[in-house]
Design a protein around this motif. Structure first.
Motif, short mmCIF file in Angstrom:
data_model
loop_
_atom_site.label_atom_id
_atom_site.label_comp_id
_atom_site.label_asym_id
_atom_site.label_seq_id
_atom_site.Cartn_x
_atom_site.Cartn_y
_atom_site.Cartn_z
N PRO A 383 0.85 -1.20 0.00
CA PRO A 383 0.00 0.00 0.00
C PRO A 383 0.88 1.25 0.00
CG PRO A 383 0.09 -0.94 2.20
CD PRO A 383 0.84 -1.90 1.30
N ALA A 384 0.35 2.35 -0.49
CA ALA A 384 1.14 3.59 -0.61
C ALA A 384 0.36 4.78 -0.09
CB ALA A 384 1.55 3.83 -2.06
N ILE A 385 1.10 5.68 0.56
CA ILE A 385 0.54 6.94 1.06
C ILE A 385 1.11 8.09 0.24
CG2 ILE A 385 0.51 8.55 3.02
CD1 ILE A 385 0.64 6.10 4.87
N VAL A 386 0.24 8.94 -0.30
CA VAL A 386 0.67 10.18 -0.95
C VAL A 386 0.53 11.28 0.09
CG1 VAL A 386 0.33 11.76 -2.86
CG2 VAL A 386 -0.12 9.33 -3.18
N ASP A 387 1.66 11.74 0.63
CA ASP A 387 1.69 12.70 1.73
C ASP A 387 1.94 14.10 1.17
OD1 ASP A 387 2.07 14.14 4.02
OD2 ASP A 387 3.63 12.85 4.86
N ILE A 388 0.94 14.99 1.30
CA ILE A 388 0.95 16.30 0.65
C ILE A 388 1.19 17.38 1.69
CG2 ILE A 388 -0.29 17.80 -0.95
CD1 ILE A 388 -2.25 15.28 -1.30
N GLU A 456 6.43 -1.26 -9.51
CA GLU A 456 6.06 -2.67 -9.43
C GLU A 456 5.66 -3.10 -8.02
OE1 GLU A 456 9.19 -5.26 -10.55
OE2 GLU A 456 10.59 -4.58 -9.00
N GLU A 457 6.18 -2.42 -6.99
CA GLU A 457 5.87 -2.83 -5.62
C GLU A 457 4.47 -2.42 -5.17
OE1 GLU A 457 10.26 -1.89 -5.99
OE2 GLU A 457 8.36 -0.83 -6.42
N VAL A 458 3.87 -1.40 -5.81
CA VAL A 458 2.66 -0.77 -5.30
C VAL A 458 1.40 -1.54 -5.70
CG1 VAL A 458 1.22 1.31 -5.41
CG2 VAL A 458 3.71 1.51 -5.22
N ASP A 459 0.52 -1.73 -4.71
CA ASP A 459 -0.82 -2.26 -4.96
C ASP A 459 -1.69 -1.08 -5.41
OD1 ASP A 459 -3.43 -3.17 -4.89
OD2 ASP A 459 -3.20 -4.26 -3.01
N PRO A 460 -2.12 -1.04 -6.65
CA PRO A 460 -2.86 0.13 -7.16
C PRO A 460 -4.22 0.34 -6.50
CG PRO A 460 -2.89 -1.64 -8.77
CD PRO A 460 -1.93 -2.06 -7.69
N ASP A 461 -4.71 -0.68 -5.80
CA ASP A 461 -6.02 -0.56 -5.15
C ASP A 461 -5.90 -0.12 -3.70
OD1 ASP A 461 -7.42 -1.42 -7.43
OD2 ASP A 461 -7.02 -3.52 -6.94
N ARG A 462 -4.68 0.16 -3.25
CA ARG A 462 -4.49 0.56 -1.84
C ARG A 462 -3.60 1.81 -1.76
NH1 ARG A 462 -2.61 -3.91 2.08
NH2 ARG A 462 -1.25 -4.60 0.38
N ILE A 463 -4.12 2.91 -2.32
CA ILE A 463 -3.40 4.18 -2.30
C ILE A 463 -4.19 5.16 -1.44
CG2 ILE A 463 -2.54 6.10 -3.68
CD1 ILE A 463 -2.15 4.15 -5.98
N VAL A 464 -3.47 5.85 -0.52
CA VAL A 464 -4.09 6.72 0.48
C VAL A 464 -3.68 8.16 0.22
CG1 VAL A 464 -4.24 7.24 2.95
CG2 VAL A 464 -4.01 4.85 2.18
N ALA A 465 -4.66 9.08 0.25
CA ALA A 465 -4.39 10.52 0.21
C ALA A 465 -4.25 11.01 1.65
CB ALA A 465 -5.51 11.26 -0.49
N TYR A 466 -3.20 11.83 1.90
CA TYR A 466 -2.84 12.19 3.28
C TYR A 466 -2.23 13.58 3.27
CZ TYR A 466 -0.22 11.39 7.75
OH TYR A 466 0.31 11.45 9.01
N THR A 480 -12.33 14.47 -4.31
CA THR A 480 -13.53 14.90 -5.04
C THR A 480 -13.27 15.00 -6.54
OG1 THR A 480 -12.95 17.20 -4.52
CG2 THR A 480 -14.56 16.13 -3.11
N GLU A 481 -12.07 15.42 -6.93
CA GLU A 481 -11.74 15.53 -8.36
C GLU A 481 -11.46 14.15 -8.98
OE1 GLU A 481 -11.48 18.42 -10.43
OE2 GLU A 481 -12.68 19.19 -8.74
N TYR A 482 -10.82 13.28 -8.21
CA TYR A 482 -10.42 11.96 -8.72
C TYR A 482 -10.84 10.89 -7.73
CZ TYR A 482 -7.55 15.28 -11.28
OH TYR A 482 -7.13 16.37 -12.03
N PRO A 483 -12.15 10.69 -7.57
CA PRO A 483 -12.66 9.84 -6.49
C PRO A 483 -12.36 8.36 -6.64
CG PRO A 483 -14.44 10.52 -7.96
CD PRO A 483 -13.24 11.29 -8.38
N ASP A 484 -12.06 7.90 -7.84
CA ASP A 484 -11.95 6.46 -8.06
C ASP A 484 -10.55 5.91 -7.88
OD1 ASP A 484 -11.07 7.90 -10.24
OD2 ASP A 484 -11.76 6.44 -11.73
N VAL A 485 -9.59 6.73 -7.43
CA VAL A 485 -8.22 6.22 -7.34
C VAL A 485 -7.76 6.02 -5.89
CG1 VAL A 485 -7.60 7.33 -9.52
CG2 VAL A 485 -7.13 8.52 -7.35
N TRP A 486 -8.62 6.35 -4.92
CA TRP A 486 -8.20 6.32 -3.52
C TRP A 486 -8.88 5.22 -2.73
CZ3 TRP A 486 -4.18 9.35 -3.39
CH2 TRP A 486 -4.13 10.47 -4.22
N ALA A 487 -8.10 4.54 -1.91
CA ALA A 487 -8.66 3.54 -1.00
C ALA A 487 -9.15 4.18 0.29
CB ALA A 487 -7.62 2.47 -0.68
N ALA A 488 -8.51 5.27 0.69
CA ALA A 488 -8.88 5.99 1.91
C ALA A 488 -8.19 7.35 1.88
CB ALA A 488 -8.48 5.20 3.16
#
Length: 605
Positions: A383-388, A456-466, A480-488
């Motif tokens: 799983p991956a966290i996108v930390d903004i 290759e390591e990332v599970d595309p269905d488990r990406i978190v916006a943070y 809200t702009e890209y609702p279908d790409v985030w798991a949480a």
């Protein structure tokens, strides 16, 4: 790899903001060992630190008198950012209240050269205007003299060598500032900076008081060290960083010692030397490992300097460097860490290092980011966290984040982008998200997800916006702009509605923030960029945190987004601390906060 709970990571001390005593023999710093930042001191590297203050509230800064065994420090209540000033007598350990105006903010302006007075700004008279005050060191809360009335956000940056003038800065926006010099006898303030958009930092009077040395980006894309002639108003270059910003400049007028930094893709280079002429510096690079150096300060004789240092694998600590006494005034050896480095039993070898990457966004622009994989990341299963980061003009840098290392230990990968609008990459880059271009930075987050899809390591269905603060807005905008790409999604103190944010934020901040986001006179733009109007698009579970005392982003932003998301039946969890503000500063609250975030992510990711 062994798993460690979040309380242990959050128990790692951070020591910052060093300051030398007037005799140069002792060093104070702000350290959070007790769970709340307090003032500590030591007199040599590796010595056991001694705690000087024991308040329940956090200490924000400490500044020693140039002539007496005493210092001033700032402290607020419940993280409300309304700092009050206090004087600490080091001879007997007593503390004296200097302001006692809990409804007002007090911005420290420094000691007079003789140590008899100090200056500060405060919005006592008008909530949105910071006036300039001068007060005797032993004066009481009613003894401050208002020496200048302002109509905006004003700061005192320092005293002239003769103690008769003050350097002032007024910020209309983060990169639209002007400097003035206030004559304390006449009460007149004269603007001394040339026309044109620019920022001015690290300002210090020259040895003769006829010039200001400063770090600026006037007539340049990146910041350089310059000399501002107070008579002509012209700025001459002294040192520059090429394609990167200079920063952290400090100057000792008597010895002419200078230390400054260079921000290279977020990493620090430090240089130490001497001012050899009005516009010339002879400096050599300090031997410094890869990381970030901040809070640079000089000892009273200019022979030592101290700074805060942090790296991906090294918690924040204070270092001291020595300067040679010969003509070249070069740093003599690698600086030494003075404060303890205690990782509460977590091996430093488990702290993961970041890789600097760049990914292409929608318009072909390369977006810089830090990418960190957990140990033993398995293909397609991480799983991956996108930390903004917040700001929006801030810059994510490769320093130590205990919570980041915790998430890596839990098996998450972490991507930390510096999207357009971030500082550190030139003035033009910071303007790429202004007002009507706001959503372009959100597109950079979508491009970050596309980049993650290619790893290759990332599970595309488990990406978190943070994200926190402005980063919290970016989280809400991304889901809200890209609702279908985030798991949480996890957001802290974020802006949900720019209209209500500008209506309710601290009055002193409104004009400054309007320059970045758009004003209340253009409500159509504010509505277009506010996530609250697209709540019906949110699909992923959401965790939201806020402090009830937040003066920057009022807690109503969290209340309204949580209410609207709950109405739609989307899982949402809210955590509001009544004794916190824009940042969670008490360790017990931090532990509760991240234990709940861990449980939330365990459930949904």
């Amino acid at each position: 790899m062994p798993q460690y709970d979040v309380a242990r990571y959050l128990g790692i001390d951070a020591a910052q903001q060093p300051a030398f005593s007037p005799d140069g023999e002792r060093l104070t710093f702000v350290r959070d060992t007790t769970g709340t930042p307090q003032i500590w001191t030591l007199d040599e590297a590796g010595a056991p630190p001694t705690r000087l203050t024991a308040f329940e509230e956090r200490i924000s800064f400490v500044d020693w008198s140039p002539t007496r065994d005493e210092f001033v420090f700032g402290m607020d209540r419940g993280s409300d950012e309304r700092d009050q000033l206090f004087r600490y007598d080091a001879a007997d350990g007593t503390t004296h209240g200097l302001t006692e105006r809990p409804e007002a903010i007090h911005g420290w302006g420094g000691w007079s050269p003789d140590g008899d007075q100090f200056a500060f700004t405060s919005n006592r008279r008008d909530a949105q205007a910071f006036d300039v005050y001068v007060q005797a060191r032993d004066g009481g809360p009613d003894d401050a003299e208002r020496v200048f009335e302002s109509d905006g956000w004003l700061e005192v940056l320092g005293w002239s060598p003769d103690g008769e003038r003050l350097a002032l800065r007024e910020a209309h926006a983060s990169f639209d500032q002007e400097l003035s010099v206030l004559d304390l006898e006449t009460g007149e303030a004269r603007v001394v900076t040339p026309e044109g958009e620019a920022s001015y930092d690290c300002v210090a009077f020259g040895p003769d008081g006829d010039a200001l040395y400063l770090v600026t980006n006037h007539d340049a894309d990146t910041s350089y060290l310059g000399r501002l002639d107070l008579e002509s108003g012209t700025i001459a270059g002294v040192a520059d960083g090429g394609e990167w910003n200079l920063e952290e400049f400090v100057f000792d007028r008597d010895s002419r010692t200078v230390v400054y930094g260079r921000n290279v893709d977020g990493y620090s280079e430090l240089y130490a030397g001497e001012l050899t002429d009005e516009t010339a510096v002879d400096a050599t690079e300090v031997d410094l490992r890869e990381g970030v150096a901040t809070d640079v300060t000089l000892g009273p004789d200019g022979e030592r300097f101290a700074f805060t240092f942090s790296a991906n694998d090294e918690p924040f600590g204070v270092y001291v460097g020595e300067l040679a006494s010969d003509d070249d005034c070069a740093a003599t050896a690698e600086p030494t860490r003075w404060t303890p480095l205690d990782t509460v039993g977590i091996p430093r070898s488990t702290f993961r290092d970041a890789e600097t990457v760049r990914y292409e966004s929608f318009d072909g622009r390369e977006i810089p980011a830090y990418w960190t994989l957990p140990e033993d990341a398995e293909p397609g299963a991480t799983p991956a966290i996108v930390d903004i980061h917040g700001g929006p003009e801030h810059q994510r840098r490769p320093w130590f984040y205990p919570t980041k290392q915790f998430f890596l230990n839990e098996g998450y990968a972490v991507l930390e982008p510096n999207v357009r609008g971030s500082s550190g990459y030139g003035k033009a880059y910071t303007h790429l998200d202004d007002r009507e271009k706001r959503m372009d930075s959100v597109k950079d987050i979508r491009a970050a997800v596309d980049w993650l899809y290619e790893q290759e390591e990332v599970d595309p269905d488990r990406i978190v916006a943070y994200g926190r603060s402005y980063g919290g807005f970016m989280v809400l905008a991304a889901i809200t702009e890209y609702p279908d790409v985030w798991a949480a999604a996890v957001e802290f103190v974020g802006i949900a509605d720019f209209e209500t944010f500008l209506e309710n934020t601290g009055e002193w901040r409104r004009d400054h923030r309007s320059a970045e986001y758009g004003s209340l006179e253009n409500r159509e733009l504010l509505r277009a960029i506010s996530p609250i109007h697209d709540v019906d698009r949110i699909q992923c579970p959401l965790f939201v945190q806020h402090g009830a005392n937040d003066p920057r982003v009022p807690v109503g932003e969290t209340e309204q987004i949580v209410e609207r998301v709950r109405e739609r039946g989307v899982p949402v969890e809210k955590l509001v601390f009544e004794d916190e503000g824009h940042h969670t500063t008490t360790r017990s609250n931090l532990v509760e906060e991240f234990e709940r975030i861990r449980a939330f992510l365990d459930e949904h990711v």
